[in-house]
Motif scaffolding. Structure first.
Motif, short mmCIF file in Angstrom:
data_model
loop_
_atom_site.label_atom_id
_atom_site.label_comp_id
_atom_site.label_asym_id
_atom_site.label_seq_id
_atom_site.Cartn_x
_atom_site.Cartn_y
_atom_site.Cartn_z
N ARG A 7 0.83 -1.21 0.00
CA ARG A 7 0.00 0.00 0.00
C ARG A 7 0.86 1.25 0.00
O ARG A 7 0.52 2.26 -0.63
N ALA A 8 1.98 1.21 0.68
CA ALA A 8 2.87 2.36 0.70
C ALA A 8 3.44 2.63 -0.69
O ALA A 8 3.55 3.80 -1.12
N TYR B 57 -5.88 5.03 -0.25
CA TYR B 57 -5.98 3.63 0.10
C TYR B 57 -6.42 3.48 1.54
O TYR B 57 -6.07 4.30 2.40
N GLY C 187 0.86 4.14 -2.71
CA GLY C 187 0.63 5.51 -2.27
C GLY C 187 1.42 6.53 -3.07
O GLY C 187 1.12 7.73 -3.04
N GLU D 286 -3.09 8.14 -4.07
CA GLU D 286 -4.46 7.66 -4.04
C GLU D 286 -4.91 7.35 -2.61
O GLU D 286 -4.10 7.07 -1.73
#
Length: 274
Positions: A263-264, A273, A267, A271
């Motif tokens: 997710r990072a 998340y 990022g 966006e």
């Protein structure tokens, strides 16, 4: 993807033979497009006789279609007399692909994911009952790699990217049943979810957790984790990014444990998340 007119029918080669889905024979532009698609299936070139059998049309009409494609630069003929896709077709295809904004924006993230995990990273979008791979980055090292291709397709119900994108569109069991229709989804492996109830439970869990998994459901020995990408809307994913891994090399638990790290990296696209 398929368009039907009252006087013309189109067909996918290898499925309907010389006639379209509605029973009509290939005519006019449909025949030219069928020849173009057949050429794409033969990167090493194909002879007129073999092409004629594949199309299921008379040799003179296939030859005329080839002539039209050659005049447009979309087909070519080598010194052996075999036909293949022309340079102009390849130029247009690659120019179109390289100019796609989502491809340009996502590729650095895919490169980072492929480097981090030593596995293949994809960006895919939903197209009906299938997903289409818009971008792919293979790992920098490793003798075994996936055979997926840019522009290739897979069933949505058996892939992580497909289930992720379906989760935002099919919220109820009735919607899942309507999406499936009368024919049950294809069973790609013994683990593929092929019932409306099973797929609905999976999509509900996917929507709640914000990511999707493919635990050898599309291809035995390959697992995958996918997360959404919001390139055109803050609420509706434009597509999904995935890490597809050989199960013996990178178990699914390794990918799930690295969710925060993935997710990072995503990022970087700026966006929202979860």
């Amino acid at each position: 993807m398929k368009h039907t007119q009252a006087h013309e029918r189109s067909t996918d080669l290898g499925e309907a033979g010389p006639t379209g889905a509605g029973g009509g024979r290939l005519v006019g532009s449909d025949r030219v497009l069928a020849v173009l698609k057949a050429l794409a299936r033969h990167p090493g070139g194909v002879g007129l006789e073999e092409l004629t059998r594949a199309i299921g049309s008379p040799k003179p009409t296939v030859h005329r279609a080839l002539g039209a494609l050659r005049r447009a630069g979309l087909a070519d003929q080598d010194v052996r007399g075999r036909y293949g896709l022309g340079d102009e077709f390849l130029r247009m295809a690659f120019a179109h692909h390289e100019a796609r904004p989502e491809h340009l924006r996502v590729r650095p993230v895919l490169e980072a994911l492929a480097h981090r995990f030593g596995e293949t990273a994809h960006y895919a979008v939903l197209d009906g009952h299938e997903v289409v791979y818009r971008a792919k980055v293979d790992p920098p090292a490793g003798a075994v790699r996936l055979t997926s291709t840019i522009g290739g397709r897979n069933p949505a119900h058996s892939t992580a990217v497909g289930k992720l994108l379906l989760a935002g569109r099919l919220g109820t069991l009735a919607e899942v049943e309507a999406w499936i229709g009368t024919a049950p989804p294809a069973r790609r492996t013994p683990r593929t979810l092929c019932t409306a109830a099973g797929l609905h439970r999976e999509l509900t869990a996917t929507a709640a957790q914000g990511y999707a998994c493919d635990d050898q459901e599309n291809e035995t020995g390959v697992n995958c984790l996918a997360l959404p990408v919001f390139l055109t809307s803050p609420t509706m994913p434009s597509g999904a990014v995935s890490v597809s891994a050989l199960a013996y090399r990178t178990p699914l638990t390794v990918l799930v444990d690295a969710l925060d790290e993935i997710r990072a990296l995503l990022g970087r696209l700026g966006e929202p998340y979860r």
